[in-house]
Design a protein around this motif. Sequence first.
Motif, mmCIF file in Angstrom:
data_model
loop_
_atom_site.group_PDB
_atom_site.id
_atom_site.type_symbol
_atom_site.label_atom_id
_atom_site.label_comp_id
_atom_site.label_asym_id
_atom_site.label_seq_id
_atom_site.Cartn_x
_atom_site.Cartn_y
_atom_site.Cartn_z
ATOM 1 N N LEU A 248 0.831 -1.211 0.000
ATOM 2 C CA LEU A 248 0.000 0.000 0.000
ATOM 3 C C LEU A 248 0.863 1.257 0.000
ATOM 4 O O LEU A 248 0.527 2.249 -0.647
ATOM 5 C CB LEU A 248 -0.939 -0.011 1.204
ATOM 6 N N LEU A 249 1.966 1.173 0.736
ATOM 7 C CA LEU A 249 2.899 2.312 0.787
ATOM 8 C C LEU A 249 3.470 2.587 -0.602
ATOM 9 O O LEU A 249 3.479 3.731 -1.073
ATOM 10 C CB LEU A 249 4.028 1.996 1.776
ATOM 11 N N THR B 173 -2.690 16.328 4.488
ATOM 12 C CA THR B 173 -2.656 15.766 5.850
ATOM 13 C C THR B 173 -3.164 14.327 5.846
ATOM 14 O O THR B 173 -2.535 13.430 6.426
ATOM 15 C CB THR B 173 -3.522 16.628 6.794
ATOM 16 N N LEU B 174 -4.287 14.112 5.168
ATOM 17 C CA LEU B 174 -4.851 12.757 5.135
ATOM 18 C C LEU B 174 -3.953 11.801 4.344
ATOM 19 O O LEU B 174 -3.846 10.617 4.689
ATOM 20 C CB LEU B 174 -6.261 12.779 4.551
ATOM 21 N N TYR C 116 -2.275 8.435 5.705
ATOM 22 C CA TYR C 116 -2.380 7.166 4.959
ATOM 23 C C TYR C 116 -1.006 6.489 4.904
ATOM 24 O O TYR C 116 -0.868 5.306 5.230
ATOM 25 C CB TYR C 116 -2.892 7.465 3.550
ATOM 26 N N LEU C 117 -0.008 7.274 4.519
ATOM 27 C CA LEU C 117 1.341 6.707 4.388
ATOM 28 C C LEU C 117 1.901 6.291 5.747
ATOM 29 O O LEU C 117 2.582 5.269 5.860
ATOM 30 C CB LEU C 117 2.267 7.719 3.708
ATOM 31 N N VAL D 153 -7.373 2.184 10.654
ATOM 32 C CA VAL D 153 -7.244 3.574 10.174
ATOM 33 C C VAL D 153 -7.053 3.578 8.655
ATOM 34 O O VAL D 153 -7.685 4.344 7.924
ATOM 35 C CB VAL D 153 -6.061 4.284 10.885
ATOM 36 N N LEU D 154 -6.198 2.687 8.199
ATOM 37 C CA LEU D 154 -5.892 2.592 6.769
ATOM 38 C C LEU D 154 -7.141 2.220 5.958
ATOM 39 O O LEU D 154 -7.366 2.744 4.863
ATOM 40 C CB LEU D 154 -4.800 1.548 6.577
ATOM 41 N N MET D 155 -7.930 1.349 6.545
ATOM 42 C CA MET D 155 -9.174 0.932 5.898
ATOM 43 C C MET D 155 -10.099 2.136 5.709
ATOM 44 O O MET D 155 -10.649 2.346 4.612
ATOM 45 C CB MET D 155 -9.850 -0.086 6.831
#
Lengths: 323, 200
Positions: free
Chosen positions: A34-35, A92-93, A97-98, A116-118
């Motif tokens: 994902l990163l 910011t979001l 995410y990262l 949180v990632l979801m």
Amino acid sequence: MNRPRLRTARKHWIARDLPGVWYGVYHRALGAILLIAFAPLLPHTSQLFGVSGLFDTALLRLHPHGAGISIYDVTILLERHVGLPPDATVYTLSVCYLTSCFALAVSWQTQRAAAVLMSLHYLFFIAVPVYSYGFDYLCLSALFYCALYHTRRATLILRLLQLHLCVVYLFGGLNKIIGSTWHNGEALWKAVQQPIGGPLIHVTEWLPLPWLWATLGWGVVVAELSYAMLIWWRPVRPWILGFIVLMHTGIALVLGLYAFSALMILLNLTAFYYPYLNESSCQPLAVTVQAAVHAGEVVHNEGGTPKQKTSSTTTGVSPAKPP
Amino acid sequence: MVWWKRLGWMVIAFHIGTALLYNIEGFHVSLSVVGADTVSQSRLFDLLGRVSHSTPITAYARFTGLATGYGFYAPHVASPYVIEVVTYAEATGRCDTLIQPPWAFGSGAVRYRAFTSSLRYLLPEKRRLYDTDTLAIRYTRVLVRQAAHRFVGSCQTQPVWWRAYALTLPTLQAPHSTFFTLLADEPASFTHCKETLDSP
């Protein structure tokens, strides 16, 4: 099916303790994938999701297939009530995410990071599906399993993941087998002619061979259709798994869908490779269950290496001397 | 059986059942695309569709990523769609033709491609494979027009003309035939480059 058989099946399916080593690999690799998939978008997030993007945020909020709170709702809400510029909210979001991806990859607050990632993935890609494709939905499911994980329900989560993959390939195969272009190779030929994300191999210039594409097309259909059944049959499992991994490697190299392919390979290895890694050198299931009852202790391993080379990480009984 | 094991079974059944619901619905759509006679089963499919679109199931499916079908590249592989924008740079007096925004490479290209795939709603009715409601058609038209106008991120360059088309790629049987289906062809607000565009 009679009651003792049902009980044995249930014991084999749910109560059986498969080594938790799969989860360690799973969440780390998922975080890394994902990163790597999101990081290249960071410099362009304001153009993708901000006011300087291709679309009006107000227009995107009216998307016919949109549902739930989207990144566009959040930016408008924060601008109206807090006075935060939309691009600042998006950045910011994106950083959140990262950071969550990084947390997942380094096993820091794993379940919370996954949750949180979801939410963030939903916010960015699913709530307004203007930039979303198959990867995003599978990603959300993968994160869901990650967030839900607990040592007590490790086997349950693994079974969910395994069954989910069977549904993915079964319907992938069913949808393909009814399409005539998959029988004569035209579908694959058309797919390789329109690479998406900068592929490493361009096959269109040197391989316009109808028989080759027809064979490959049938290979994909047969492998996907048989996956749901044959993956449970131990002698065939490595072959099916090998073909599927090869297929996704091909998708990555020829179509340039690196993130999607990496995710699918990870899901396959997590579901059907890591949990059975030591199976060939372990004791039969009946003995293992018996040993667990004798020892009165079953250790669930969260991401670490099993203490012994058994399929159930049962401790207290020497593997060399089964009771 | 202890309650939590029973709960475990129920969770598995609900979760996989939800995935199955959406995929059966997707499979029904695929069957209609290939023209299979599914009239006899359509009542069952309608019922399943209604169940899958009930609020709690939809909410659960969307948040867990199950609200989709897994027929990737099936039953047929879609054609690529292109938005082409002719731009004019006032400072240099130069005209350019752009086919994607500057951020559409690597991961960005995949995201941009996901957006352009929605241009299938603009296909002429004869070439449309899926049932499309008029709202989706109108919404996509507005979205595409806006994207074309905002392709060029800088104020020095202005869009002059834009068009969108579906590209039908060569097949194995006819390796040299490529054709386009025009979906939209409109002038943008800025018209400095009109002469260049109209010239052959």
